[in-house]
Design a protein around this motif. Structure first.
Motif, mmCIF file in Angstrom:
data_model
loop_
_atom_site.group_PDB
_atom_site.id
_atom_site.type_symbol
_atom_site.label_atom_id
_atom_site.label_comp_id
_atom_site.label_asym_id
_atom_site.label_seq_id
_atom_site.Cartn_x
_atom_site.Cartn_y
_atom_site.Cartn_z
ATOM 1 N N ILE A 89 0.848 -1.187 0.000
ATOM 2 C CA ILE A 89 0.000 0.000 0.000
ATOM 3 C C ILE A 89 0.889 1.244 0.000
ATOM 4 O O ILE A 89 0.643 2.192 -0.747
ATOM 5 N N GLU A 145 -2.446 -0.987 -5.756
ATOM 6 C CA GLU A 145 -3.594 -0.299 -6.360
ATOM 7 C C GLU A 145 -4.402 0.446 -5.308
ATOM 8 O O GLU A 145 -4.814 1.583 -5.519
ATOM 9 N N LEU A 146 -4.625 -0.165 -4.163
ATOM 10 C CA LEU A 146 -5.377 0.500 -3.101
ATOM 11 C C LEU A 146 -4.651 1.777 -2.684
ATOM 12 O O LEU A 146 -5.269 2.842 -2.571
ATOM 13 N N GLU A 162 -12.704 5.131 -1.631
ATOM 14 C CA GLU A 162 -12.808 6.379 -2.399
ATOM 15 C C GLU A 162 -14.067 7.148 -2.002
ATOM 16 O O GLU A 162 -14.032 8.369 -1.822
ATOM 17 N N SER A 205 -13.582 -2.950 -0.336
ATOM 18 C CA SER A 205 -13.225 -2.613 -1.716
ATOM 19 C C SER A 205 -12.590 -1.229 -1.769
ATOM 20 O O SER A 205 -12.831 -0.387 -0.896
ATOM 21 N N ILE A 206 -11.807 -1.018 -2.792
ATOM 22 C CA ILE A 206 -11.169 0.274 -3.002
ATOM 23 C C ILE A 206 -12.234 1.345 -3.229
ATOM 24 O O ILE A 206 -12.123 2.465 -2.723
ATOM 25 N N GLU A 207 -13.283 1.007 -3.957
ATOM 26 C CA GLU A 207 -14.351 1.967 -4.244
ATOM 27 C C GLU A 207 -15.002 2.476 -2.959
ATOM 28 O O GLU A 207 -15.338 3.660 -2.863
ATOM 29 N N ARG A 226 -4.961 4.506 -5.537
ATOM 30 C CA ARG A 226 -6.305 5.054 -5.738
ATOM 31 C C ARG A 226 -6.778 5.885 -4.548
ATOM 32 O O ARG A 226 -7.437 6.911 -4.728
ATOM 33 N N VAL A 227 -6.426 5.475 -3.348
ATOM 34 C CA VAL A 227 -6.800 6.248 -2.165
ATOM 35 C C VAL A 227 -6.060 7.591 -2.173
ATOM 36 O O VAL A 227 -6.648 8.634 -1.902
#
Length: 122
Positions: free
Chosen positions: A18, A106-107, A87, A82-84, A110-111
């Motif tokens: 992360i 990826e997390l 967000e 989930s990442i979404e 995207r965060v």
């Protein structure tokens, strides 16, 4: 540009992937709390480092996030898978995000990008 500081506390002492994702986003810096039960130290380290965002990881995704809220008043959301969801929580003003175990680049990316989009730095 003012640096965005994101603290990572993982129950199993992880969070390095992360952190790589966060550090790959220009203007963002990750701090990984070392050792087991690091999630329970999240609020303390966020407060000490004057961090912008905290990420807590454990089986339920709640212990460190709830502790940070109770001790320091940080708005949090926990139990995310989930990442979404992360967000969305940032867009809704949360400063501590509690996830199940999800040590992925990826997390982190995207965060960090979601935080910068919500709170642009000059």
């Amino acid at each position: 540009m003012t640096e965005v500081v994101i603290v990572i506390g993982d129950r199993m002492g992880k969070g390095q992937k992360i952190a790589e994702g966060i550090n790959s986003v220009e203007g963002c810096r990750a701090i990984v709390i070392p050792g087991m039960a690091a999630d329970m130290k999240l609020g303390d380290v966020m407060n000490k480092e004057n961090a912008d965002l905290g990420l807590s990881f454990c089986g339920s995704g709640g212990a460190g996030a709830i502790t940070a809220q109770n001790k320091y008043g940080y708005p949090q959301r926990h139990g995310m898978r989930s990442i979404e969801e992360g967000e969305t929580a940032i867009n809704e003003g949360c400063k501590v995000l509690g996830f199940g175990f999800m040590d992925t680049e990826e997390l982190g990316q995207r965060v960090a990008k979601a935080f910068l989009k919500k709170y642009p730095r000059s």
